[in-house]
Design a protein around this motif. Structure first.
Motif, PDB file in Angstrom:
ATOM      1  N   ALA A   5       0.815  -1.233   0.178  1.00  0.00           N
ATOM      2  CA  ALA A   5       0.110   0.068  -0.135  1.00  0.00           C
ATOM      3  C   ALA A   5       0.848   1.304   0.016  1.00  0.00           C
ATOM      4  O   ALA A   5       1.963   1.383   0.566  1.00  0.00           O
ATOM      5  CB  ALA A   5      -0.833   0.013   1.267  1.00  0.00           C
ATOM      6  N   SER A   6       0.597   2.129  -0.834  1.00  0.00           N
ATOM      7  CA  SER A   6       1.298   3.378  -0.917  1.00  0.00           C
ATOM      8  C   SER A   6       1.138   4.335   0.374  1.00  0.00           C
ATOM      9  O   SER A   6      -0.014   4.002   0.954  1.00  0.00           O
ATOM     10  CB  SER A   6       0.987   4.251  -2.073  1.00  0.00           C
ATOM     11  N   PRO A   7       2.144   5.093   0.484  1.00  0.00           N
ATOM     12  CA  PRO A   7       2.143   6.049   1.742  1.00  0.00           C
ATOM     13  C   PRO A   7       0.801   6.859   1.615  1.00  0.00           C
ATOM     14  O   PRO A   7       0.236   7.204   2.607  1.00  0.00           O
ATOM     15  CB  PRO A   7       3.393   6.979   1.827  1.00  0.00           C
ATOM     16  N   LEU A  15      -9.776   0.900   6.575  1.00  0.00           N
ATOM     17  CA  LEU A  15      -8.500   0.212   7.242  1.00  0.00           C
ATOM     18  C   LEU A  15      -8.173  -0.947   6.583  1.00  0.00           C
ATOM     19  O   LEU A  15      -6.973  -1.317   6.440  1.00  0.00           O
ATOM     20  CB  LEU A  15      -8.450   0.289   8.735  1.00  0.00           C
ATOM     21  N   LEU A  16      -9.198  -1.911   6.509  1.00  0.00           N
ATOM     22  CA  LEU A  16      -8.894  -3.291   5.922  1.00  0.00           C
ATOM     23  C   LEU A  16      -8.399  -3.170   4.618  1.00  0.00           C
ATOM     24  O   LEU A  16      -7.594  -3.704   4.131  1.00  0.00           O
ATOM     25  CB  LEU A  16     -10.222  -3.977   6.044  1.00  0.00           C
ATOM     26  N   ALA A  17      -8.941  -2.228   3.693  1.00  0.00           N
ATOM     27  CA  ALA A  17      -8.514  -1.936   2.378  1.00  0.00           C
ATOM     28  C   ALA A  17      -6.981  -1.594   2.242  1.00  0.00           C
ATOM     29  O   ALA A  17      -6.322  -1.840   1.360  1.00  0.00           O
ATOM     30  CB  ALA A  17      -9.596  -1.194   1.636  1.00  0.00           C
ATOM     31  N   ALA A  18      -6.785  -0.718   3.353  1.00  0.00           N
ATOM     32  CA  ALA A  18      -5.264   0.056   3.051  1.00  0.00           C
ATOM     33  C   ALA A  18      -4.317  -1.220   3.710  1.00  0.00           C
ATOM     34  O   ALA A  18      -3.024  -1.188   2.915  1.00  0.00           O
ATOM     35  CB  ALA A  18      -5.082   1.080   4.335  1.00  0.00           C
ATOM     36  N   PHE A  19      -4.602  -2.293   4.559  1.00  0.00           N
ATOM     37  CA  PHE A  19      -3.810  -3.363   4.688  1.00  0.00           C
ATOM     38  C   PHE A  19      -3.818  -4.355   3.753  1.00  0.00           C
ATOM     39  O   PHE A  19      -3.031  -5.161   3.455  1.00  0.00           O
ATOM     40  CB  PHE A  19      -4.250  -3.855   6.183  1.00  0.00           C
ATOM     41  N   PHE A  20      -4.876  -4.647   3.214  1.00  0.00           N
ATOM     42  CA  PHE A  20      -5.046  -5.410   2.170  1.00  0.00           C
ATOM     43  C   PHE A  20      -5.731  -5.241   0.707  1.00  0.00           C
ATOM     44  O   PHE A  20      -6.742  -5.241   0.376  1.00  0.00           O
ATOM     45  CB  PHE A  20      -6.119  -6.867   2.645  1.00  0.00           C
ATOM     46  N   PRO A  21      -4.789  -4.239  -0.109  1.00  0.00           N
ATOM     47  CA  PRO A  21      -5.030  -3.737  -1.164  1.00  0.00           C
ATOM     48  C   PRO A  21      -5.589  -4.626  -2.245  1.00  0.00           C
ATOM     49  O   PRO A  21      -5.835  -4.005  -3.478  1.00  0.00           O
ATOM     50  CB  PRO A  21      -3.670  -2.794  -1.464  1.00  0.00           C
TER      51      PRO A  21
END
Length: 267
Positions: A6-8, A104-110
């Protein structure tokens, strides 16, 4: 595949959206309704920017968590429209909590990178499918509030939800009908043009995703026929809606979760 991919910017947007959703969900009592509404709008906006960036601003990715994230974002958009018509509709806490979790789930598992040979029509297929997810998700939220209100009425408790129950019921099945049409279009595209969409040389395959999708379509068809022909209402209709939504969730989100997280490979 998870946090490191995931990008910054995506992580920053996700954290900002989660905080704003959290303020809306848990800070209304202390900060006031006005601040809570502003917070959920900010969370929804940051959430949308994060989704747009993940799909168009960098190497396109998609998976079970982004699918959930887009669905929650669409449900929140419907709530925003409805809250203009029914200002007292009490769904902000539930949707803000859900938004904070899925963003948050999408940020950790893109998810996985889009295949290079995929058709440019694939985003249309995705858009139809995710839109149907959003409409069915909205219908489930409405059905849950409707069932809770009916239960509170039986217990002689305050069942006020900011919308008459009959209106809530009509809206619920309008969302089901619209979702059914979009799901039908999604299945037609996926079943007939799978080779062109995914750039695969393999013929049409009957996998878990296809099986659960068709099964959910059949259940929703039965629900709509039962309501139109036999007047299904109340617990029976809501129970069938939940079953259909559960199978639809398993169709894409469930299969992608197993492949990405449990088995650790792309579909």
């Amino acid at each position: 595949m998870i946090l490191a991919s995931a990008s910054p910017l995506s992580l920053t947007l996700a954290l900002g959206a989660a905080v704003a959703y959290g303020v809306s969900a848990f800070g209304a009592a202390r900060l006031g309704t006005g601040v809570a509404r502003a917070a959920v709008r900010l969370g929804w906006l940051l959430h949308g920017v994060m989704l747009a960036w993940s799909l168009f601003g960098e190497a396109p990715r998609f998976g079970f968590a982004p699918a959930l994230s887009v669905t929650a974002w669409l449900v929140a958009a419907v709530y925003a429209i409805e809250s203009r018509v029914y200002p007292l509709l009490q769904t902000r806490w539930a949707l803000s909590t859900l938004g904070a979790i899925v963003v948050l789930l999408a940020a950790f598992f893109p998810g996985n990178l889009l295949h290079a040979n995929a058709s440019p029509w694939l985003p249309v297929h995705w858009a139809l499918g995710i839109a149907s997810y959003g409409l069915f998700g909205t219908a489930v939220v409405h059905a849950w509030f409707m069932s809770r209100s009916e239960e509170r009425i039986r217990l002689a408790a305050d069942a006020h939800i900011g919308m008459p129950l009959l209106t809530m019921e009509r809206l619920t099945f309008r969302f089901v009908s619209a979702g059914f049409l979009l799901l039908s279009a999604t299945l037609v595209l996926g079943l007939v043009f799978e080779k062109q969409l995914y750039g695969s040389a393999t013929p049409l395959k009957w996998d878990h995703k296809t099986a659960f999708s068709v099964l959910s379509w059949l259940i929703f068809a039965v629900l709509l026929i039962g309501r139109a022909r036999f007047g299904w209402r109340g617990k029976r209709a809501v129970r069938v809606l939940y079953i259909g939504a559960g199978f639809l969730l398993l169709a894409y989100v469930g299969s992608r979760f197993v492949m990405e997280i449990v088995l650790g490979r792309a579909l």
